[in-house]
Enzyme design. Structure first.
Site, PDB file in Angstrom:
ATOM      1  N   LYS A  83       0.810  -1.222   0.000  1.00  7.66           N
ATOM      2  CA  LYS A  83       0.000   0.000   0.000  1.00  7.66           C
ATOM      3  C   LYS A  83       0.843   1.272   0.000  1.00  7.66           C
ATOM      4  O   LYS A  83       0.384   2.309  -0.502  1.00  7.66           O
ATOM      5  CB  LYS A  83      -0.952   0.003   1.197  1.00  7.66           C
ATOM      6  CG  LYS A  83      -2.035  -1.060   1.106  1.00  7.66           C
ATOM      7  CD  LYS A  83      -2.995  -0.974   2.270  1.00  7.66           C
ATOM      8  CE  LYS A  83      -4.074  -2.045   2.139  1.00  7.66           C
ATOM      9  NZ  LYS A  83      -5.099  -1.924   3.203  1.00  7.66           N
ATOM     10  N   ASP A 119      -9.649   2.823   2.373  1.00  7.84           N
ATOM     11  CA  ASP A 119      -9.603   2.144   3.666  1.00  7.84           C
ATOM     12  C   ASP A 119     -10.124   3.029   4.793  1.00  7.84           C
ATOM     13  O   ASP A 119     -10.762   2.536   5.733  1.00  7.84           O
ATOM     14  CB  ASP A 119      -8.176   1.713   3.999  1.00  7.84           C
ATOM     15  CG  ASP A 119      -7.749   0.450   3.270  1.00  7.84           C
ATOM     16  OD1 ASP A 119      -8.638  -0.337   2.894  1.00  7.84           O
ATOM     17  OD2 ASP A 119      -6.540   0.253   3.074  1.00  7.84           O
TER      18      ASP A 119
END
Length: 299
Positions: A83, A119
């Site tokens: 990420k 997220d």
């Protein structure tokens, strides 16, 4: 020619998408995205690019992005452990991804690779859905990686007054806390040093590490530190009941599993990939179906 086939121009809009990560072959993301696309009258293929299974390493990230752009993918999701590593290979970042410093969604649009982070939205909506009235005075977070950056921002957005960050990697922990101090002020985020003391004074704990996943067994904290007045949230969703959550429930804690986060972040990514708004409640039902009927899951 099949006379029942619609004319080419009338066929459903189609999208190629997928997920980048390691040890992700059990992911429910293909099921979630493809099922929602079917319900909306779209054609969507969601593939898994498991670096562990394919023998790839981090150096292969730019090659995969080049290939994805070449064959016309609409977008890719990104999970552990890429990420943050993927950021340097993108052409731009959304405001949210820039704020967090991590990307879980790449949109191929206008010849560019734009990074997003859904997220934060996913965890925040999951928390509202599963722990709507939980106390947020003091919270302990385990993990300062890409997912930890997102959950920490979400927690402070939710009003957490004091967030203590623990991570086995000192540099990573320090970097996250420094960023949170810049974004939210000096007082609200600190580096944790004494886990037992921190948990004794906490309202809740969040596991933002991969510990608890099938390939990373165990609990992120010593379970004898759990007590009934704590709420415990875990971002891991495979398995849905991690060792940490199982032990927390045995001790009377309120718990939040990773299912809500994965669904809400997936829905936001689906919106980006397709330009069509996903039905969140339907995706929650699809997720429950996927985890309770593993024989029909797509991953």
């Amino acid at each position: 020619m099949n006379t029942e086939d619609p004319p080419f121009a009338a066929r459903r809009p189609s999208f190629l998408t997928g997920l980048i990560g390691r040890d992700i072959l059990a992911s429910r993301s293909p099921w979630l995205h493809e099922r929602e696309a079917d319900a909306l009258g779209l054609r969507l293929v969601y593939s898994l690019y498991d670096f562990a299974a394919r023998g790839w390493g981090e150096a292969d990230l730019p090659r995969l992005l080049d290939a994805a752009a070449l064959i016309g993918l609409s977008g890719l999701n990104v999970t552990h452990p890429y990420k943050q590593a993927i950021v340097e290979h993108l052409d731009g970042l959304s405001e949210g991804a820039r704020r967090i410093g991590a990307v879980n969604t790449v949109h191929f649009v206008g010849g560019k690779r734009i990074g997003h982070n859904t997220d934060v939205i996913g965890f925040r909506e999951s928390f509202h859905h599963g722990l709507p009235d939980a106390a947020v005075g003091s919270v302990v977070q385990m993990g300062a990686g890409g997912a930890g950056f997102a959950t920490a921002h979400a927690l402070l957005d939710l009003g957490v007054e004091r967030l203590q960050i623990f991570d086995i990697n000192d540099e990573r922990r320090t970097a996250l806390v420094a960023k949170l101090k810049r974004d939210f002020g000096e007082e609200r985020a600190t580096e944790g040093s004494d886990l037992e003391q921190a948990m004794a004074g906490a309202d809740g704990i969040v596991n933002a590490t991969p510990i608890g996943m099938v390939n990373y067994p165990g609990a992120a904290v010593p379970v004898d530190l759990l007590r009934p007045s704590l709420w415990v949230a875990d971002i891991v969703y495979f398995p849905l009941e991690t060792q940490l959550l199982r032990e927390a429930r045995r001790r009377g804690c309120r718990t939040l599993d990773g299912g809500g986060m994965v669904v809400f972040q997936a829905a936001a990514a689906f919106d980006i990939f397709t330009g069509v708004t996903a039905d969140r409640e339907r995706m929650l039902r699809s997720f429950v179906e996927a985890v309770t009927a593993p024989a029909v899951r797509a991953a």
